[in-house]
Scaffold this motif. Structure first.
Motif, PDB file in Angstrom:
ATOM      1  N   THR A 120       0.371  -5.469  14.454  1.00  0.00           N
ATOM      2  CA  THR A 120       1.019  -4.399  13.700  1.00  0.00           C
ATOM      3  C   THR A 120       2.448  -4.816  13.377  1.00  0.00           C
ATOM      4  N   TYR A 121       2.838  -4.631  12.126  1.00  0.00           N
ATOM      5  CA  TYR A 121       4.134  -5.102  11.648  1.00  0.00           C
ATOM      6  C   TYR A 121       4.875  -3.992  10.898  1.00  0.00           C
ATOM      7  N   GLN A 122       6.202  -4.008  11.031  1.00  0.00           N
ATOM      8  CA  GLN A 122       7.067  -3.125  10.259  1.00  0.00           C
ATOM      9  C   GLN A 122       7.940  -3.987   9.347  1.00  0.00           C
ATOM     10  N   TYR A 123       8.376  -3.392   8.224  1.00  0.00           N
ATOM     11  CA  TYR A 123       9.157  -4.189   7.277  1.00  0.00           C
ATOM     12  C   TYR A 123       9.950  -3.308   6.314  1.00  0.00           C
ATOM     13  N   LYS A 124      10.921  -3.945   5.661  1.00  0.00           N
ATOM     14  CA  LYS A 124      11.679  -3.368   4.552  1.00  0.00           C
ATOM     15  C   LYS A 124      12.071  -4.503   3.610  1.00  0.00           C
ATOM     16  N   TYR A 125      12.492  -4.129   2.411  1.00  0.00           N
ATOM     17  CA  TYR A 125      13.042  -5.099   1.483  1.00  0.00           C
ATOM     18  C   TYR A 125      14.564  -5.002   1.517  1.00  0.00           C
TER      19      TYR A 125
ATOM     20  N   ALA B 285       4.087   1.367   0.598  1.00  0.00           N
ATOM     21  CA  ALA B 285       3.681   0.731   1.853  1.00  0.00           C
ATOM     22  C   ALA B 285       2.331   1.266   2.326  1.00  0.00           C
ATOM     23  N   PRO B 286       1.600   0.483   3.113  1.00  0.00           N
ATOM     24  CA  PRO B 286       0.346   0.990   3.691  1.00  0.00           C
ATOM     25  C   PRO B 286       0.574   2.210   4.580  1.00  0.00           C
ATOM     26  N   GLY B 287       1.764   2.323   5.162  1.00  0.00           N
ATOM     27  CA  GLY B 287       2.104   3.462   6.004  1.00  0.00           C
ATOM     28  C   GLY B 287       3.589   3.442   6.290  1.00  0.00           C
ATOM     29  N   TYR B 288       4.063   4.462   6.986  1.00  0.00           N
ATOM     30  CA  TYR B 288       5.492   4.570   7.274  1.00  0.00           C
ATOM     31  C   TYR B 288       5.710   4.973   8.725  1.00  0.00           C
ATOM     32  N   VAL B 289       6.863   4.563   9.253  1.00  0.00           N
ATOM     33  CA  VAL B 289       7.265   4.932  10.600  1.00  0.00           C
ATOM     34  C   VAL B 289       8.776   5.148  10.579  1.00  0.00           C
TER      35      VAL B 289
ATOM     36  N   THR C  98     -12.442 -12.348   8.427  1.00  0.00           N
ATOM     37  CA  THR C  98     -11.598 -12.100   7.256  1.00  0.00           C
ATOM     38  C   THR C  98     -10.444 -11.187   7.636  1.00  0.00           C
ATOM     39  N   LEU C  99      -9.224 -11.579   7.264  1.00  0.00           N
ATOM     40  CA  LEU C  99      -8.060 -10.741   7.542  1.00  0.00           C
ATOM     41  C   LEU C  99      -8.045  -9.536   6.608  1.00  0.00           C
ATOM     42  N   VAL C 100      -7.773  -8.360   7.181  1.00  0.00           N
ATOM     43  CA  VAL C 100      -7.755  -7.114   6.418  1.00  0.00           C
ATOM     44  C   VAL C 100      -6.502  -6.327   6.794  1.00  0.00           C
ATOM     45  N   VAL C 101      -5.824  -5.756   5.793  1.00  0.00           N
ATOM     46  CA  VAL C 101      -4.677  -4.885   6.027  1.00  0.00           C
ATOM     47  C   VAL C 101      -5.178  -3.453   6.139  1.00  0.00           C
ATOM     48  N   LEU C 102      -4.904  -2.826   7.289  1.00  0.00           N
ATOM     49  CA  LEU C 102      -5.279  -1.430   7.476  1.00  0.00           C
ATOM     50  C   LEU C 102      -4.184  -0.525   6.943  1.00  0.00           C
ATOM     51  N   GLN C 103      -4.594   0.569   6.352  1.00  0.00           N
ATOM     52  CA  GLN C 103      -3.640   1.554   5.865  1.00  0.00           C
ATOM     53  C   GLN C 103      -3.350   2.556   6.968  1.00  0.00           C
ATOM     54  N   GLU C 104      -2.064   2.777   7.243  1.00  0.00           N
ATOM     55  CA  GLU C 104      -1.644   3.744   8.249  1.00  0.00           C
ATOM     56  C   GLU C 104      -0.819   4.801   7.542  1.00  0.00           C
ATOM     57  N   LYS C 105      -1.336   5.996   7.492  1.00  0.00           N
ATOM     58  CA  LYS C 105      -0.702   7.046   6.700  1.00  0.00           C
ATOM     59  C   LYS C 105      -0.098   8.121   7.586  1.00  0.00           C
ATOM     60  N   VAL C 106       1.213   8.310   7.480  1.00  0.00           N
ATOM     61  CA  VAL C 106       1.893   9.386   8.190  1.00  0.00           C
ATOM     62  C   VAL C 106       2.077  10.543   7.220  1.00  0.00           C
TER      63      VAL C 106
ATOM     64  N   ILE D 215       4.866   0.074   7.421  1.00  0.00           N
ATOM     65  CA  ILE D 215       4.109  -0.391   8.578  1.00  0.00           C
ATOM     66  C   ILE D 215       2.669  -0.671   8.161  1.00  0.00           C
ATOM     67  N   PHE D 216       2.089  -1.712   8.750  1.00  0.00           N
ATOM     68  CA  PHE D 216       0.679  -1.999   8.517  1.00  0.00           C
ATOM     69  C   PHE D 216       0.121  -2.737   9.725  1.00  0.00           C
ATOM     70  N   THR D 217      -1.182  -2.680   9.859  1.00  0.00           N
ATOM     71  CA  THR D 217      -1.878  -3.415  10.910  1.00  0.00           C
ATOM     72  C   THR D 217      -2.801  -4.432  10.263  1.00  0.00           C
ATOM     73  N   LEU D 218      -2.694  -5.669  10.710  1.00  0.00           N
ATOM     74  CA  LEU D 218      -3.521  -6.764  10.207  1.00  0.00           C
ATOM     75  C   LEU D 218      -4.611  -7.050  11.236  1.00  0.00           C
ATOM     76  N   VAL D 219      -5.866  -6.978  10.818  1.00  0.00           N
ATOM     77  CA  VAL D 219      -6.977  -7.195  11.739  1.00  0.00           C
ATOM     78  C   VAL D 219      -7.890  -8.295  11.203  1.00  0.00           C
ATOM     79  N   ASP D 220      -8.595  -8.917  12.126  1.00  0.00           N
ATOM     80  CA  ASP D 220      -9.599  -9.917  11.776  1.00  0.00           C
ATOM     81  C   ASP D 220     -10.957  -9.228  11.805  1.00  0.00           C
ATOM     82  N   LYS D 221     -11.540  -9.024  10.639  1.00  0.00           N
ATOM     83  CA  LYS D 221     -12.829  -8.339  10.538  1.00  0.00           C
ATOM     84  C   LYS D 221     -13.886  -9.345  10.082  1.00  0.00           C
ATOM     85  N   ASP D 222     -14.689  -9.771  11.044  1.00  0.00           N
ATOM     86  CA  ASP D 222     -15.758 -10.731  10.766  1.00  0.00           C
ATOM     87  C   ASP D 222     -15.216 -11.999  10.112  1.00  0.00           C
TER      88      ASP D 222
END
Length: 241
Positions: free
Chosen positions: A73-78, A91-95, A114-122, A105-112
């Protein structure tokens, strides 16, 4: 005055409509604002929030950078030109960033494999709704600008407005006195959720008692809170129903 609280809801989804995505095994960040800037950097938990080490490249009129990241899980700004911190409006989500604004904020997972970005919605922070909100003191004008008026009865030589829309810069946006003790701020804002305060004489931070709602400022007080949204194709300000 009754107090109403809206609880933060965190939703994870495999479907992401953000500008953060995986391409050729790398996480791609795209940013379509500040297109006239000389340089835009990406900063986040993946580089210890360094404001000037990950320069983005302008490709087809959009700022873009690709990173190799491990699942997590990663947080970021420009960071525009290395000094103006800007949240990602898509953004995929905010914190909460701890300063009254938001980090992407987003979570990167390995799904079978393949890397996938999960959407986290507040959905919303915990709010105290202002039942006495006066829409004549906060509205969108005919040109699409958000107008916020502020009544101050004390001695004010000058007033500014600071908030999550300008990285809480107390000197950035000047208000104008349109009547005795009545100050007006004019803001150009995208759709989103915003927190703010007025700053009197450069040092006195004052909550707007006419804000549509209030949220904990993290320092024992409150920030004003409002939302910019579209309703029937028209830009609105207040609280979205």
């Amino acid at each position: 005055m009754k107090k109403f609280f809206i609880v933060i809801i965190l939703v994870l989804s495999l479907v992401s409509f953000s500008k953060v995505f995986v391409e050729d095994g790398k996480v791609v960040f795209t940013f379509n604002e500040a297109l006239d800037a000389k340089v835009v950097y990406l900063a986040g938990t993946f580089n210890n929030w360094s404001p000037n080490t990950l320069a983005m490249e302008k490709v087809d009129g959009v700022w873009r950078v690709s990173l190799e990241l491990e699942p997590g899980t990663y947080q970021y700004k420009y960071v525009i030109e290395g000094k103006n911190w800007k949240e990602d409006s898509e953004a995929p989500g905010y914190v909460d960033d701890g300063f009254g604004g938001k980090n992407g904020i987003f979570t990167l997972v390995d799904k079978d494999g393949t890397l996938v970005v999960l959407q986290e919605k507040v959905e919303k922070p915990a709010l105290r709704i202002n039942e006495n909100f006066d829409p004549e003191m906060m509205f969108v004008d005919e040109e699409g600008y958000v107008v916020i008026r502020f009544k101050y009865d004390g001695q004010a030589d000058y007033v500014t407005i600071a908030g999550s829309f300008n990285n809480w810069d107390a000197q950035d946006i000047e208000c104008y006195e349109i009547d005795d003790g009545l100050w007006e701020a004019v803001l150009e804002l995208d759709e989103g959720q915003y927190q703010y305060k007025f700053v009197v004489n450069g040092s006195e931070w004052v909550v707007d008692e006419n804000a549509p709602a209030f949220v904990d400022d993290g320092f024992g007080g409150e920030n004003g809170y409002f939302e910019v949204f579209k309703e029937n194709g028209k830009l609105m300000v207040g609280l979205k129903k």
